[in-house]
Structures are given as structure tokens and as C-alpha cells.
Design an enzyme around this catalytic site. Structure first.
Site, PDB file in Angstrom:
ATOM      1  N   LYS A  11       0.822  -1.205   0.000  1.00 41.55           N
ATOM      2  CA  LYS A  11       0.000   0.000   0.000  1.00 41.55           C
ATOM      3  C   LYS A  11       0.869   1.274   0.000  1.00 41.55           C
ATOM      4  O   LYS A  11       2.085   1.199   0.226  1.00 41.55           O
ATOM      5  CB  LYS A  11      -0.935  -0.041   1.221  1.00 41.55           C
ATOM      6  CG  LYS A  11      -1.944  -1.193   1.183  1.00 41.55           C
ATOM      7  CD  LYS A  11      -2.925  -1.114   2.365  1.00 41.55           C
ATOM      8  CE  LYS A  11      -3.949  -2.225   2.345  1.00 41.55           C
ATOM      9  NZ  LYS A  11      -4.943  -2.105   3.459  1.00 41.55           N
ATOM     10  N   TYR A  51     -12.442  -2.638  -3.508  1.00 43.90           N
ATOM     11  CA  TYR A  51     -12.947  -2.788  -2.141  1.00 43.90           C
ATOM     12  C   TYR A  51     -14.478  -2.737  -2.075  1.00 43.90           C
ATOM     13  O   TYR A  51     -15.035  -2.417  -1.018  1.00 43.90           O
ATOM     14  CB  TYR A  51     -12.346  -1.712  -1.237  1.00 43.90           C
ATOM     15  CG  TYR A  51     -10.930  -2.020  -0.766  1.00 43.90           C
ATOM     16  CD1 TYR A  51     -10.666  -3.143   0.035  1.00 43.90           C
ATOM     17  CD2 TYR A  51      -9.866  -1.200  -1.086  1.00 43.90           C
ATOM     18  CE1 TYR A  51      -9.387  -3.428   0.477  1.00 43.90           C
ATOM     19  CE2 TYR A  51      -8.574  -1.472  -0.639  1.00 43.90           C
ATOM     20  CZ  TYR A  51      -8.348  -2.595   0.136  1.00 43.90           C
ATOM     21  OH  TYR A  51      -7.083  -2.879   0.595  1.00 43.90           O
ATOM     22  N   PHE A  59     -15.576   3.004   7.268  1.00 41.17           N
ATOM     23  CA  PHE A  59     -14.212   3.410   6.909  1.00 41.17           C
ATOM     24  C   PHE A  59     -13.972   3.390   5.404  1.00 41.17           C
ATOM     25  O   PHE A  59     -12.850   3.648   4.952  1.00 41.17           O
ATOM     26  CB  PHE A  59     -13.187   2.518   7.631  1.00 41.17           C
ATOM     27  CG  PHE A  59     -13.316   1.043   7.345  1.00 41.17           C
ATOM     28  CD1 PHE A  59     -12.805   0.487   6.181  1.00 41.17           C
ATOM     29  CD2 PHE A  59     -13.948   0.200   8.248  1.00 41.17           C
ATOM     30  CE1 PHE A  59     -12.919  -0.868   5.918  1.00 41.17           C
ATOM     31  CE2 PHE A  59     -14.067  -1.155   7.998  1.00 41.17           C
ATOM     32  CZ  PHE A  59     -13.549  -1.693   6.824  1.00 41.17           C
ATOM     33  N   ARG A  87      -1.161 -14.438   4.367  1.00 43.81           N
ATOM     34  CA  ARG A  87      -1.856 -13.790   5.507  1.00 43.81           C
ATOM     35  C   ARG A  87      -0.990 -13.886   6.767  1.00 43.81           C
ATOM     36  O   ARG A  87      -0.927 -12.943   7.560  1.00 43.81           O
ATOM     37  CB  ARG A  87      -3.223 -14.436   5.766  1.00 43.81           C
ATOM     38  CG  ARG A  87      -4.244 -14.338   4.647  1.00 43.81           C
ATOM     39  CD  ARG A  87      -4.896 -12.999   4.470  1.00 43.81           C
ATOM     40  NE  ARG A  87      -5.598 -12.475   5.621  1.00 43.81           N
ATOM     41  CZ  ARG A  87      -6.333 -11.354   5.581  1.00 43.81           C
ATOM     42  NH1 ARG A  87      -6.463 -10.654   4.441  1.00 43.81           N
ATOM     43  NH2 ARG A  87      -6.934 -10.896   6.649  1.00 43.81           N
ATOM     44  N   THR A  93      -4.913  -7.292  10.792  1.00 42.16           N
ATOM     45  CA  THR A  93      -5.296  -6.037  10.115  1.00 42.16           C
ATOM     46  C   THR A  93      -4.821  -4.814  10.903  1.00 42.16           C
ATOM     47  O   THR A  93      -4.326  -3.847  10.321  1.00 42.16           O
ATOM     48  CB  THR A  93      -6.840  -5.991   9.968  1.00 42.16           C
ATOM     49  OG1 THR A  93      -7.271  -7.194   9.326  1.00 42.16           O
ATOM     50  CG2 THR A  93      -7.287  -4.785   9.153  1.00 42.16           C
ATOM     51  N   ARG A 104       3.017  -6.264   8.982  1.00 43.19           N
ATOM     52  CA  ARG A 104       2.279  -5.141   9.571  1.00 43.19           C
ATOM     53  C   ARG A 104       2.880  -4.704  10.906  1.00 43.19           C
ATOM     54  O   ARG A 104       2.937  -3.502  11.203  1.00 43.19           O
ATOM     55  CB  ARG A 104       0.800  -5.503   9.697  1.00 43.19           C
ATOM     56  CG  ARG A 104       0.082  -5.370   8.341  1.00 43.19           C
ATOM     57  CD  ARG A 104      -1.281  -5.982   8.362  1.00 43.19           C
ATOM     58  NE  ARG A 104      -2.094  -5.579   7.209  1.00 43.19           N
ATOM     59  CZ  ARG A 104      -3.208  -6.207   6.839  1.00 43.19           C
ATOM     60  NH1 ARG A 104      -3.636  -7.269   7.522  1.00 43.19           N
ATOM     61  NH2 ARG A 104      -3.897  -5.790   5.800  1.00 43.19           N
ATOM     62  N   ASN A 114      -1.959   0.323   6.827  1.00 50.56           N
ATOM     63  CA  ASN A 114      -1.458  -0.952   7.357  1.00 50.56           C
ATOM     64  C   ASN A 114      -0.603  -1.747   6.370  1.00 50.56           C
ATOM     65  O   ASN A 114      -0.536  -2.971   6.430  1.00 50.56           O
ATOM     66  CB  ASN A 114      -2.596  -1.786   7.954  1.00 50.56           C
ATOM     67  CG  ASN A 114      -3.613  -2.227   6.927  1.00 50.56           C
ATOM     68  OD1 ASN A 114      -3.519  -1.857   5.758  1.00 50.56           O
ATOM     69  ND2 ASN A 114      -4.577  -3.023   7.344  1.00 50.56           N
ATOM     70  N   HIS A 117      -2.054  -5.466   1.562  1.00 50.32           N
ATOM     71  CA  HIS A 117      -3.323  -6.179   1.383  1.00 50.32           C
ATOM     72  C   HIS A 117      -2.994  -7.604   0.979  1.00 50.32           C
ATOM     73  O   HIS A 117      -2.030  -7.834   0.248  1.00 50.32           O
ATOM     74  CB  HIS A 117      -4.161  -5.543   0.265  1.00 50.32           C
ATOM     75  CG  HIS A 117      -5.260  -6.448  -0.213  1.00 50.32           C
ATOM     76  ND1 HIS A 117      -6.477  -6.523   0.436  1.00 50.32           N
ATOM     77  CD2 HIS A 117      -5.307  -7.372  -1.212  1.00 50.32           C
ATOM     78  CE1 HIS A 117      -7.230  -7.442  -0.176  1.00 50.32           C
ATOM     79  NE2 HIS A 117      -6.544  -7.961  -1.178  1.00 50.32           N
ATOM     80  N   GLU A 128      -9.572 -11.182  -7.436  1.00 51.88           N
ATOM     81  CA  GLU A 128      -8.667 -10.037  -7.268  1.00 51.88           C
ATOM     82  C   GLU A 128      -7.519 -10.079  -8.283  1.00 51.88           C
ATOM     83  O   GLU A 128      -7.114  -9.034  -8.809  1.00 51.88           O
ATOM     84  CB  GLU A 128      -8.116 -10.027  -5.837  1.00 51.88           C
ATOM     85  CG  GLU A 128      -9.204  -9.731  -4.815  1.00 51.88           C
ATOM     86  CD  GLU A 128      -8.693  -9.699  -3.377  1.00 51.88           C
ATOM     87  OE1 GLU A 128      -7.484  -9.911  -3.146  1.00 51.88           O
ATOM     88  OE2 GLU A 128      -9.517  -9.447  -2.481  1.00 51.88           O
TER      89      GLU A 128
HETATM   90  P1  IDP Z   1      -7.526  -7.161   5.733  1.00 48.46           P
HETATM   91  O1  IDP Z   1      -6.829  -6.123   4.857  1.00 48.46           O
HETATM   92  O2  IDP Z   1      -6.663  -7.578   6.895  1.00 48.46           O
HETATM   93  O3  IDP Z   1      -8.058  -8.324   4.935  1.00 48.46           O
HETATM   94  P2  IDP Z   1     -10.267  -6.169   5.912  1.00 48.46           P
HETATM   95  O4  IDP Z   1     -11.168  -6.393   7.059  1.00 48.46           O
HETATM   96  O5  IDP Z   1     -10.550  -6.889   4.624  1.00 48.46           O
HETATM   97  O6  IDP Z   1      -8.768  -6.430   6.399  1.00 48.46           O
HETATM   98  O7  IDP Z   1     -10.291  -4.607   5.625  1.00 48.46           O
HETATM   99  C1  IDP Z   1      -9.736  -4.054   4.459  1.00 48.46           C
HETATM  100  C2  IDP Z   1      -8.912  -2.844   4.823  1.00 48.46           C
HETATM  101  O8  IDP Z   1      -9.787  -1.843   5.325  1.00 48.46           O
HETATM  102  C3  IDP Z   1      -7.909  -3.066   5.947  1.00 48.46           C
HETATM  103  O9  IDP Z   1      -6.670  -3.572   5.487  1.00 48.46           O
HETATM  104  C4  IDP Z   1      -7.739  -1.680   6.518  1.00 48.46           C
HETATM  105  O10 IDP Z   1      -6.835  -0.913   5.738  1.00 48.46           O
HETATM  106  C5  IDP Z   1      -9.128  -1.120   6.352  1.00 48.46           C
HETATM  107  N1  IDP Z   1      -9.885  -1.291   7.606  1.00 48.46           N
HETATM  108  C6  IDP Z   1     -10.443  -2.392   8.088  1.00 48.46           C
HETATM  109  N2  IDP Z   1     -11.071  -2.172   9.263  1.00 48.46           N
HETATM  110  C7  IDP Z   1     -10.888  -0.862   9.506  1.00 48.46           C
HETATM  111  C8  IDP Z   1     -11.307  -0.013  10.576  1.00 48.46           C
HETATM  112  O11 IDP Z   1     -11.969  -0.422  11.540  1.00 48.46           O
HETATM  113  N3  IDP Z   1     -10.915   1.278  10.486  1.00 48.46           N
HETATM  114  C9  IDP Z   1     -10.182   1.768   9.439  1.00 48.46           C
HETATM  115  N4  IDP Z   1      -9.781   0.983   8.407  1.00 48.46           N
HETATM  116  C10 IDP Z   1     -10.126  -0.303   8.447  1.00 48.46           C
END
Ligand code: IDP
Length: 137
Positions: A11, A51, A59, A87, A93, A104, A114, A117, A128
Site C-alpha cells: 500500500k 474494495y 471506513f 496472511r 489487520t 504489519r 497498514n 493487502h 482479485e
Molecule cells: P484485511 O486487509 O486484513 O483483509 P479487511 O477487514 O478486509 O482487512 O479490511 C480491508 C482494509 O480496510 C484493511 O486492510 C484496513 O486498511 C481497512 N480497515 C479495516 N477495518 C478498519 C477499521 O476499523 N478502520 C479503518 N480501516 C479499516
């Protein structure tokens, strides 16, 4: 063990920190091969499409704003149990909850920024990878 593919995105925060090479080394060290790669700046339309599953989440706008804020490095990775292996390399996350030694934990600053992805399932990975690398069969 199944040979799988997964979609990885480094990212904008991690690209800005100049750690693409360090993250690639972790993929290689875990036996994941880079089978397609492209550095690009996502359009809003591309980020929103990617997304789309999160469209109703609070968010979503912040996530899209962040993903278009700078260049990203996108790659398809291949290897044994690639989805889960990747993963595991990424960590949770929220980097505050990520295991020490994960990407991370080491490179991310917050749940918004973070670093990486990774697809969360084989079927999602297929969608994807086709989204960013339609030429890859
Ligand atoms: P992942 O990237 O670990 O699979 P997901 O739940 O699929 O996590 O969420 C996608 C992306 O959305 C996350 O990587 C993060 O950047 C963002 N995200 C997820 N939950 C939150 C939140 O509670 N606040 C802000 N950003 C979030």
C-alpha cells in the site's frame, strides 16, 4: 499441500517508506513466487471497485482516499497454501495486534495505513488477480 495464488498489494504507506524490497524478501523467504507485478497509482474507480465488498462500512471513504494517496505495488504470488502463508506473513489487520515479525507489525503505523493487502480466500484471490492482471491465466 495445494499450490495456490494470492493477490498482494504493497500500500502507499509502505511504498513511501521504501520497503518494497524488504517485503519481497519475506515473500521469497516463505517460498512465495512473484508471478505478476505492477507498480501503479490507483484511480478512485479502481480502488472503489477493488474494495466494493466494504462499500457500506464506515471506513470505506477513508480506505479509498488512502489507497489512491500514492503509488502501490501489486503482485500475484504463487506457492503452497499461498493465501494463508501470505496472511501469516502480513499479520493482523490492526498492526497493534499483529504478531512481532509480521509485515504489519514491522512496517505499518495504523489500521488505516497498514502496509499491505492480501486476499483472504482462494476464490477471492482469483477475482482479485483477474481484476488487476486480466492477462494472467
Ligand atoms: P484485511 O486487509 O486484513 O483483509 P479487511 O477487514 O478486509 O482487512 O479490511 C480491508 C482494509 O480496510 C484493511 O486492510 C484496513 O486498511 C481497512 N480497515 C479495516 N477495518 C478498519 C477499521 O476499523 N478502520 C479503518 N480501516 C479499516
Amino acid at each position: 499441500m495445494a499450490i495456490e495464488r494470492t493477490l498482494s498489494i504493497i500500500k502507499p504507506d509502505a511504498v513511501a517508506k521504501n520497503v518494497i524490497g524488504q517485503i519481497y524478501s519475506r515473500f521469497e523467504g516463505a517460498g512465495l513466487k512473484i508471478v505478476a507485478a505492477r507498480m501503479t497509482q490507483l484511480s478512485r474507480e479502481q480502488a472503489e471497485g477493488f474494495y466494493a465488498a466494504h462499500k457500506e462500512r464506515g471506513f470505506f471513504k477513508d480506505l479509498v482516499d488512502f489507497m489512491v494517496s500514492g503509488p502501490v505495488m501489486i503482485q500475484a504470488l504463487e506457492g503452497e497454501n499461498a493465501v494463508l502463508a501470505h496472511r501469516d506473513l502480513m499479520g493482523a489487520t490492526d498492526p497493534k495486534k499483529a504478531e512481532p515479525g509480521t509485515i504489519r507489525a514491522d512496517f505499518a503505523d495504523s489500521i488505516d495505513a497498514n502496509a499491505v493487502h492480501g486476499s483472504d480466500a482462494v476464490e477471492a484471490a482469483k477475482v482479485e488477480i483477474a481484476y488487476f492482471f486480466p492477462e494472467v491465466k
